[in-house]
Every structure is written in structure tokens, then in C-alpha cells.
Design a protein around this motif. Structure first.
Motif, PDB file in Angstrom:
ATOM      1  N   ASP A  34     -80.951  22.825  37.971  1.00 43.62           N
ATOM      2  CA  ASP A  34     -81.606  23.692  36.982  1.00 43.62           C
ATOM      3  C   ASP A  34     -81.176  25.133  37.220  1.00 43.62           C
ATOM      4  O   ASP A  34     -81.745  25.840  38.037  1.00 43.62           O
ATOM      5  CB  ASP A  34     -83.123  23.555  37.097  1.00 43.62           C
ATOM      6  CG  ASP A  34     -83.858  24.284  35.971  1.00 43.62           C
ATOM      7  OD1 ASP A  34     -83.191  24.909  35.133  1.00 43.62           O
ATOM      8  OD2 ASP A  34     -85.102  24.210  35.945  1.00 43.62           O
ATOM      9  N   GLY A  35     -80.121  25.556  36.506  1.00 48.28           N
ATOM     10  CA  GLY A  35     -79.627  26.918  36.678  1.00 48.28           C
ATOM     11  C   GLY A  35     -78.805  27.105  37.934  1.00 48.28           C
ATOM     12  O   GLY A  35     -78.660  28.229  38.418  1.00 48.28           O
ATOM     13  N   VAL A  36     -78.222  26.041  38.456  1.00 51.54           N
ATOM     14  CA  VAL A  36     -77.454  26.094  39.699  1.00 51.54           C
ATOM     15  C   VAL A  36     -76.072  26.681  39.448  1.00 51.54           C
ATOM     16  O   VAL A  36     -75.433  26.408  38.432  1.00 51.54           O
ATOM     17  CB  VAL A  36     -77.323  24.680  40.304  1.00 51.54           C
ATOM     18  CG1 VAL A  36     -76.298  24.653  41.430  1.00 51.54           C
ATOM     19  CG2 VAL A  36     -78.679  24.205  40.812  1.00 51.54           C
ATOM     20  N   LYS A  37     -75.590  27.477  40.397  1.00 54.41           N
ATOM     21  CA  LYS A  37     -74.208  27.936  40.430  1.00 54.41           C
ATOM     22  C   LYS A  37     -73.595  27.402  41.714  1.00 54.41           C
ATOM     23  O   LYS A  37     -74.176  27.530  42.784  1.00 54.41           O
ATOM     24  CB  LYS A  37     -74.125  29.465  40.414  1.00 54.41           C
ATOM     25  CG  LYS A  37     -74.847  30.131  39.257  1.00 54.41           C
ATOM     26  CD  LYS A  37     -74.152  29.871  37.939  1.00 54.41           C
ATOM     27  CE  LYS A  37     -74.730  30.724  36.818  1.00 54.41           C
ATOM     28  NZ  LYS A  37     -76.143  30.405  36.520  1.00 54.41           N
ATOM     29  N   GLY A  38     -72.399  26.781  41.623  1.00 58.15           N
ATOM     30  CA  GLY A  38     -71.851  26.334  42.880  1.00 58.15           C
ATOM     31  C   GLY A  38     -70.671  25.400  42.779  1.00 58.15           C
ATOM     32  O   GLY A  38     -70.058  25.218  41.718  1.00 58.15           O
ATOM     33  N   LEU A  39     -70.354  24.782  43.934  1.00 60.40           N
ATOM     34  CA  LEU A  39     -69.187  23.941  44.098  1.00 60.40           C
ATOM     35  C   LEU A  39     -69.526  22.800  45.043  1.00 60.40           C
ATOM     36  O   LEU A  39     -70.072  23.011  46.125  1.00 60.40           O
ATOM     37  CB  LEU A  39     -68.021  24.751  44.673  1.00 60.40           C
ATOM     38  CG  LEU A  39     -66.804  23.978  45.186  1.00 60.40           C
ATOM     39  CD1 LEU A  39     -66.076  23.299  44.028  1.00 60.40           C
ATOM     40  CD2 LEU A  39     -65.862  24.904  45.952  1.00 60.40           C
ATOM     41  N   VAL A  40     -69.196  21.581  44.635  1.00 57.95           N
ATOM     42  CA  VAL A  40     -69.192  20.422  45.518  1.00 57.95           C
ATOM     43  C   VAL A  40     -67.729  20.041  45.696  1.00 57.95           C
ATOM     44  O   VAL A  40     -67.087  19.574  44.756  1.00 57.95           O
ATOM     45  CB  VAL A  40     -70.004  19.249  44.933  1.00 57.95           C
ATOM     46  CG1 VAL A  40     -69.921  18.042  45.859  1.00 57.95           C
ATOM     47  CG2 VAL A  40     -71.451  19.656  44.727  1.00 57.95           C
ATOM     48  N   LYS A  41     -67.202  20.258  46.911  1.00 59.98           N
ATOM     49  CA  LYS A  41     -65.762  20.134  47.120  1.00 59.98           C
ATOM     50  C   LYS A  41     -65.262  18.701  46.956  1.00 59.98           C
ATOM     51  O   LYS A  41     -64.164  18.463  46.474  1.00 59.98           O
ATOM     52  CB  LYS A  41     -65.391  20.672  48.505  1.00 59.98           C
ATOM     53  CG  LYS A  41     -65.549  22.174  48.629  1.00 59.98           C
ATOM     54  CD  LYS A  41     -65.047  22.673  49.968  1.00 59.98           C
ATOM     55  CE  LYS A  41     -65.969  22.268  51.099  1.00 59.98           C
ATOM     56  NZ  LYS A  41     -65.538  22.851  52.394  1.00 59.98           N
ATOM     57  N   GLY A  42     -66.071  17.744  47.368  1.00 62.05           N
ATOM     58  CA  GLY A  42     -65.685  16.343  47.244  1.00 62.05           C
ATOM     59  C   GLY A  42     -66.304  15.711  46.017  1.00 62.05           C
ATOM     60  O   GLY A  42     -66.542  16.362  45.003  1.00 62.05           O
ATOM     61  N   SER A  43     -66.586  14.417  46.122  1.00 66.43           N
ATOM     62  CA  SER A  43     -67.176  13.694  45.007  1.00 66.43           C
ATOM     63  C   SER A  43     -68.687  13.886  44.936  1.00 66.43           C
ATOM     64  O   SER A  43     -69.357  14.012  45.965  1.00 66.43           O
ATOM     65  CB  SER A  43     -66.886  12.200  45.119  1.00 66.43           C
ATOM     66  OG  SER A  43     -65.620  11.867  44.615  1.00 66.43           O
ATOM     67  N   ILE A  44     -69.199  13.896  43.717  1.00 64.25           N
ATOM     68  CA  ILE A  44     -70.617  13.706  43.467  1.00 64.25           C
ATOM     69  C   ILE A  44     -70.818  12.233  43.139  1.00 64.25           C
ATOM     70  O   ILE A  44     -70.153  11.693  42.253  1.00 64.25           O
ATOM     71  CB  ILE A  44     -71.108  14.580  42.307  1.00 64.25           C
ATOM     72  CG1 ILE A  44     -71.119  16.062  42.725  1.00 64.25           C
ATOM     73  CG2 ILE A  44     -72.485  14.161  41.844  1.00 64.25           C
ATOM     74  CD1 ILE A  44     -71.582  17.003  41.635  1.00 64.25           C
ATOM     75  N   TYR A  45     -71.734  11.582  43.878  1.00 64.99           N
ATOM     76  CA  TYR A  45     -72.043  10.172  43.649  1.00 64.99           C
ATOM     77  C   TYR A  45     -73.415  10.062  43.001  1.00 64.99           C
ATOM     78  O   TYR A  45     -74.366  10.719  43.429  1.00 64.99           O
ATOM     79  CB  TYR A  45     -72.048   9.393  44.961  1.00 64.99           C
ATOM     80  CG  TYR A  45     -70.702   9.264  45.624  1.00 64.99           C
ATOM     81  CD1 TYR A  45     -69.838   8.218  45.303  1.00 64.99           C
ATOM     82  CD2 TYR A  45     -70.283  10.184  46.590  1.00 64.99           C
ATOM     83  CE1 TYR A  45     -68.599   8.092  45.917  1.00 64.99           C
ATOM     84  CE2 TYR A  45     -69.046  10.066  47.202  1.00 64.99           C
ATOM     85  CZ  TYR A  45     -68.214   9.017  46.868  1.00 64.99           C
ATOM     86  OH  TYR A  45     -66.993   8.903  47.476  1.00 64.99           O
ATOM     87  N   VAL A  46     -73.507   9.220  41.981  1.00 58.74           N
ATOM     88  CA  VAL A  46     -74.787   8.957  41.315  1.00 58.74           C
ATOM     89  C   VAL A  46     -74.957   7.448  41.246  1.00 58.74           C
ATOM     90  O   VAL A  46     -74.309   6.774  40.450  1.00 58.74           O
ATOM     91  CB  VAL A  46     -74.823   9.548  39.886  1.00 58.74           C
ATOM     92  CG1 VAL A  46     -76.235   9.444  39.310  1.00 58.74           C
ATOM     93  CG2 VAL A  46     -74.347  10.993  39.871  1.00 58.74           C
ATOM     94  N   GLY A  47     -75.842   6.912  42.097  1.00 57.58           N
ATOM     95  CA  GLY A  47     -75.971   5.468  42.208  1.00 57.58           C
ATOM     96  C   GLY A  47     -74.916   4.938  43.136  1.00 57.58           C
ATOM     97  O   GLY A  47     -73.875   4.438  42.719  1.00 57.58           O
ATOM     98  N   GLN A  48     -75.178   5.048  44.429  1.00 59.19           N
ATOM     99  CA  GLN A  48     -74.159   4.776  45.434  1.00 59.19           C
ATOM    100  C   GLN A  48     -74.835   4.117  46.621  1.00 59.19           C
ATOM    101  O   GLN A  48     -75.704   4.684  47.252  1.00 59.19           O
ATOM    102  CB  GLN A  48     -73.499   6.089  45.870  1.00 59.19           C
ATOM    103  CG  GLN A  48     -72.571   5.980  47.049  1.00 59.19           C
ATOM    104  CD  GLN A  48     -71.214   5.469  46.674  1.00 59.19           C
ATOM    105  OE1 GLN A  48     -70.997   5.086  45.528  1.00 59.19           O
ATOM    106  NE2 GLN A  48     -70.302   5.439  47.607  1.00 59.19           N
TER     107      GLN A  48
END
Length: 295
Positions: free
Chosen positions: A72-86
Motif C-alpha cells: 500500500d504505497g510501497v516504493k522499492g525493489l525485490v532483487k530476486g523473485s516474488i513468490y505468491v503461493g509457494q
């Protein structure tokens, strides 16, 4: 280092941010991080957690194994993968029959290496239960900078028990490198519902396999699908897919593009899909079927 968790709900970060150099797992329900989450570790959301991130995120990896995570209003970086249901990597691979939900809203601006959703491995841990990942993009700008397997920036509905639904309602979803693509299904079952916002990708692949394993569906009722030179595709000999074009706009992303899959026209009049050739020609190489129309 190590695995750290918060035992109760509430707001964390009012006096400073969280630095994660190992594995961090917020264990409380209805938690809100109002300050930054950063570091070279991996953040996991597990069990029935409902976690909201509302500031900056700079982390190596992020995985919603089970539960709900909202940006919610986030600024940023996830360098690797984002997993959803893992449920096949990390310290929580014993979770079974799980559903994970990720929501982007507000003025979120997030860059990620890639996204893998509905990643139900039927091999390494012998998981024979459904692994479901649901992504709701209400607003915000999400950019995929790299790729996971098979040159997929978004690798959805993976492995036979993988299930994914991506609800694109607003904002923008951008695959920045033209070498990479969005794959709605890869052995598993994936659904991409486009009702608003803008999707940018050189290739939008409904089913990434050349065989008929898995099933991918595009339901388009609004928004704009900006396609690069490879266009709307499917695996070479694959027939297990649906493309329902009932509204919105298909547009070349600064180049000529193509529709290389059989598609059903499901909208009429003002609700019919529009093929916009202002930025490039659109070659239709497979039948357009159904009782609908196009503009």
C-alpha cells in the motif's frame, strides 16, 4: 541472521525500519509495517497472516507461502523473485493445500526480478496438493526487470498442481526487457483477468508449454494490452488455452505485433475489444470467433 518473527499483530516500525539479513517471518495476524523493510535476506509470509507493507522495501527475496500480503504505497525493489503461493522452497515447504494472496494498491512503485505465482512443485517434495496464488493489482506501477525459468518475467500456474489468478484492475504492469515474457500457465492452470490498467510485454503467452499440459486463460474486458513484436502466443502445438476478448484495447508497443492464438470475441458495441494500430500494425494469424465484435 536466523529466522525471526513477531508474535502478535499491530503496527511495527513507528520508531524505525526493519533490517533483514537472514530469514524474516512475521507471525502475527493483521500486521502493518509502516517503516522500511530492507536487507539481503528473504521475507516470508506464512500461515493465515495478513501483512501490509506501507513504506520502502529493499530485499533480496519475498515469498507469500500462505496468507495475504498487501503493498500500500510501497516504493522499492525485490532483487530476486516474488513468490505468491509457494510451498516447495525455503523453511516452510511442508505447507499443504495453500492459498496465497498479494495485492498492490495506492501509489505503489515496485521493481522486481520476476514473479512466480501458483508454484506447485510436484516433484522435489512430492507435493500433490493445489498451490494457489492470487494477485490483485488495483493500482500502482509494477516492473519486472528479469526472468525466472523459460525467460518468463511472470511465471504463473507452474507445475501440474499450480493455480494462479492475476486480476489486473488498474495501474501498470511492465516487463521491461523484450527478451522476456508473461506466461499465464506453465504446466499448471493460470487465469489473467484484465479489466483495467496497462500491461506492457513483448510477448503474452497463454500456455508456455508445447504440449497440452496445463491451461491458460485471458479474460479481457478493459484496460490496454501493449504487445511487442512476438505478441499474443501459445506453445507451438498447445491447444489448452482460452483468449476471451470482450473489451479494452490491444495495441502494438511501439512496433508491429500479432495475434497468434485463436480468440473469442465476447463484447459488442462500446464494450467490444479495440485493435489500435496507431503504434504498429496488428497481424491476426488465427481465427477470431464468437458472437462478439471488435473495433
Amino acid at each position: 541472521g536466523g529466522t525471526r518473527g513477531a508474535a502478535t499483530g499491530g503496527t511495527l516500525g513507528s520508531a524505525g525500519g526493519l533490517r533483514n539479513e537472514g530469514t524474516f517471518s512475521p507471525l502475527g495476524d493483521d500486521m502493518k509495517f509502516s517503516r522500511s523493510v530492507c536487507g539481503d535476506g528473504t521475507t516470508y509470509v506464512i500461515a493465515s497472516n495478513k501483512v501490509t507493507l506501507a513504506d520502502c522495501v529493499f530485499t533480496n527475496g519475498l515469498s507469500v507461502h500462505c496468507g495475504e500480503l498487501t503493498f500500500d504505497g510501497v516504493k522499492g525493489l525485490v532483487k530476486g523473485s516474488i513468490y505468491v503461493g509457494q510451498a516447495n522452497t525455503g523453511p516452510f515447504h511442508s505447507l499443504t493445500n495453500v492459498t496465497a494472496v498479494m495485492t498492490f494498491k495506492g501509489n505503489t512503485e515496485l521493481d522486481m526480478g520476476s514473479m512466480q505465482a501458483g508454484n506447485g512443485d510436484l516433484g522435489k517434495y512430492g507435493n500433490a496438493w493445489p498451490i494457489t496464488g492470487i494477485v490483485n493489482q488495483v493500482s500502482g506501477r509494477i516492473r519486472a526487470l528479469g526472468a525466472a525459468g523459460d525467460n518468463d518475467a511472470l511465471h504463473l500456474g507452474h507445475w501440474p498442481m499450480g493455480r494462479t489468478t492475476y486480476n489486473m484492475m488498474g495501474g501498470s504492469l511492465e516487463v521491461t526487457d523484450w527478451r522476456y515474457k508473461i506466461a499465464v500457465a506453465v504446466d499448471g492452470r493460470g487465469i489473467f483477468n484484465l479489466s483495467g490498467g496497462d500491461v506492457y510485454t513483448a510477448e503474452f503467452c497463454l500456455n508456455g508449454r508445447d504440449n497440452n499440459e496445463g491451461h491458460g486463460t485471458l479474460n479481457m474486458t478493459g484496460g490496454t494490452l501493449h504487445l511487442g513484436d512476438r505478441g499474443l502466443t501459445v506453445g507451438k502445438t498447445c491447444t489448452t488455452y482460452l483468449a476471451n476478448l470482450g473489451g479494452g484495447t490491444v495495441r502494438g508497443w511501439g512496433t508491429n505485433t500479432l495475434i497468434a492464438v485463436k480468440a473469442s470475441l465476447t463484447g459488442t458495441g462500446d464494450t467490444a475489444v479495440t485493435f489500435d494500430t496507431a503504434d504498429g500494425d496488428i497481424a491476426v494469424r488465427s481465427p477470431l470467433e464468437g458472437m462478439g465484435e471488435f473495433n
